[in-house]
Structure formats: structure tokens, C-alpha cells
Design a protein around this motif. Sequence first.
Motif, PDB file in Angstrom:
ATOM      1  N   VAL A   1      -4.655  -1.342 -13.064  1.00 27.16           N
ATOM      2  CA  VAL A   1      -5.856  -0.634 -12.615  1.00 27.16           C
ATOM      3  C   VAL A   1      -5.542   0.851 -12.469  1.00 27.16           C
ATOM      4  CG1 VAL A   1      -6.940  -2.610 -11.484  1.00 27.16           C
ATOM      5  CG2 VAL A   1      -5.353  -1.165 -10.186  1.00 27.16           C
TER       6      VAL A   1
ATOM      7  N   PHE B   1      -0.546   8.072  -5.192  1.00 22.34           N
ATOM      8  CA  PHE B   1      -1.852   7.410  -5.231  1.00 22.34           C
ATOM      9  C   PHE B   1      -2.876   8.494  -4.922  1.00 22.34           C
ATOM     10  CE2 PHE B   1      -5.438   5.016  -3.609  1.00 22.34           C
ATOM     11  CZ  PHE B   1      -5.547   4.031  -4.571  1.00 22.34           C
ATOM     12  N   ILE B   2      -3.754   8.785  -5.858  1.00 22.60           N
ATOM     13  CA  ILE B   2      -4.702   9.899  -5.698  1.00 22.60           C
ATOM     14  C   ILE B   2      -5.957   9.394  -4.990  1.00 22.60           C
ATOM     15  CG2 ILE B   2      -6.063  11.641  -6.936  1.00 22.60           C
ATOM     16  CD1 ILE B   2      -2.999  12.025  -7.221  1.00 22.60           C
TER      17      ILE B   2
ATOM     18  N   GLU C   1      -3.091   7.094 -12.857  1.00 26.79           N
ATOM     19  CA  GLU C   1      -2.364   5.938 -12.312  1.00 26.79           C
ATOM     20  C   GLU C   1      -0.907   6.329 -12.102  1.00 26.79           C
ATOM     21  OE1 GLU C   1      -0.348   5.654 -14.830  1.00 26.79           O
ATOM     22  OE2 GLU C   1      -1.151   4.418 -16.442  1.00 26.79           O
ATOM     23  N   MET C   2      -0.010   5.360 -11.977  1.00 24.97           N
ATOM     24  CA  MET C   2       1.342   5.683 -11.523  1.00 24.97           C
ATOM     25  C   MET C   2       2.462   5.187 -12.455  1.00 24.97           C
ATOM     26  SD  MET C   2       0.695   4.967  -7.444  1.00 24.97           S
ATOM     27  CE  MET C   2       2.252   5.680  -6.927  1.00 24.97           C
ATOM     28  N   GLU C   3       2.121   4.667 -13.625  1.00 24.09           N
ATOM     29  CA  GLU C   3       3.162   4.084 -14.474  1.00 24.09           C
ATOM     30  C   GLU C   3       3.058   4.396 -15.969  1.00 24.09           C
ATOM     31  OE1 GLU C   3       1.089   1.994 -12.652  1.00 24.09           O
ATOM     32  OE2 GLU C   3       2.316   1.803 -10.868  1.00 24.09           O
TER      33      GLU C   3
ATOM     34  N   ASP D   1     -11.139   2.532  -8.755  1.00 23.09           N
ATOM     35  CA  ASP D   1     -11.615   3.516  -7.767  1.00 23.09           C
ATOM     36  C   ASP D   1     -11.856   4.828  -8.492  1.00 23.09           C
ATOM     37  OD1 ASP D   1      -8.373   3.110  -7.337  1.00 23.09           O
ATOM     38  OD2 ASP D   1      -8.929   5.191  -7.576  1.00 23.09           O
TER      39      ASP D   1
END
Length: 258
Positions: A81, A179-180, A200-202, A225
Motif C-alpha cells: 500500500v 511514513f508521510i 511509500e517506504m520500499e 491514504d
Amino acid sequence: MNKPAGRIGIMAAMPEELQALLDVMPDESLERRAGREFWVGHLHGREVVVVLSRIGKVAAATTTTVLLSCYGVDQIIFTGVAGGLGAGVRVGDVVVADALIQHDMDASPLFPRFELPGQGVSALAPPAALTTSVRDTVEQVLSPAALAAGGALADVHLDALGLSQPRVHQGLIISGDQFIHSAQACRDLTQALPAALAVEMEGAAVAQVCHDFGVPYAVIRTISDRADDDAHIDFPRFIEAVARHYSLAIVEALLKRG
Ligand code: SAH
């Protein structure tokens, strides 16, 4: 999708997505490496290795490196996500990356902001043919007709969650170790990287490792989100009610398409 004869690595960002995949694998066996659990088996007749990515760029890069160097996968599919940034990218939509940037990479003044030191570029792009094929598959899986027909997505009740028909976007996904969740952070990111559709983060870390190994990859993100201060719907509920179903249906369709 391109027809790889060998194994496909599937990286899931969320435990719920991983479990949904394991539930439909007939023969998975567990191997532990680098503190991670790699599930080796088959899905729709294809040899697969399924693993939880873990959150953040270093964790995802390590998982990717093990998948590539210990399991020799020919291709990696990443599902998870993300926060929506681009105008018109709504909760429940899906973004397929055609470019990925680490938004927190900044070795200026030695290198331009966002540039990967030593690589001479900031954005990495998965193979265009694979991206197009993945986007077409996602569009079919989430088409109004497919959703109305139920099938793999029969348990997704968009109306109950206040969501409408998902749109599929293709474009830039940006990744960083944050995480924004504020309107200001969103504004800063979209000002610096106006083409970004999702954060995202990855993904960009997976891209960098796959790029170095010369292995094709796809990054597919369901928007959970809007990355701003708005509380939308509850995150775990969204994963449970929507994202894990989308991920499973998309991965299954990609494998069946062969
Ligand atoms: N509740 C989750 C936390 C998820 S952290 C848990 O307990 O595990 C965020 C994950 O979702 C990361 O994998 C990241 O890639 C993605 N993500 C979703 N929305 C994001 C956002 N607004 N900013 C950054 N990453 C986001």
C-alpha cells in the motif's frame, strides 16, 4: 507478462497480503534466512518464492538481495500500500510504477538532490514491456465488469467503505524512510517531485537492487491514504477489507497470464 521460465519472487509489504498468498499456495515450505521467512512453492503452476518485504528501504533491499542471490528468481513482483500524492490518485486506486525515486536521497552538493551516487540517475525504471503488461492486467482485474462479477474480489465491498470504482495509474512512485502523514510534507514532496503519484517506504530500494542485478521487477501499490493529515479510513481495516484482496487477485492474474 514476459514469460520467465524460472522462479518468480513475490514481495508483500503487509503480513495480511503474505497470508492471503500462502492461503492459496498448495505446497509451500519455509526457509529462514537473514531473519526473514521465505516461502518456496507454487502458485498457479508457477514456481514462486514469497516473502514479507519488511518496512523501510534497507529492510526491503536486504530482502530483495536474498531473493535474488539465494533463490535466483527471474523477476520480482512487489505489492503493498502507499500514500496517494498525485491529483486524482484516491484511496482505493492502484498505482503501477514506471519509475521510482528515493525522495530522501540527498548527497548534495556532491551530487544533485535525489541522484543515486555513482549511478548518475535519480529515477530507476522497470522494463517498459513488463510495466505495460502489469498495468493491463491490473486494469482487467479491477475493471467494473470484473468487480461486478465478484470472483476473487467478491469480498471487497467498496460502497461500505465509502470508496468508488478504483482507477489504475501508471507513473512515478517515490520511496523514503518516513511514513508521510502531513499536508506540509505532501506539499514539500510534490513541489520537489511534481510527477510523483504515490509515496511509500520500499519500492525504490527494491528497484535499485533489481537494477544492479539486472532482474526485471514490478512495483504495484494500492492507495491506503492521501499521506496528509486527513484521517480517511482505518489503516488495518483498509488492508483487511481491500488491499490484501487486490494484491492476491493481481498476483494470481499475473501468474495465470504467464
Ligand atoms: N500499520 C502498519 C504500518 C505500516 S507502515 C504496521 O503496523 O505494520 C507503512 C507501510 O505502508 C510501508 O510499507 C509503506 O511503504 C506504506 N505506506 C502507506 N502509506 C504511506 C505513507 N503515507 N507514507 C509512507 N509509506 C506509506
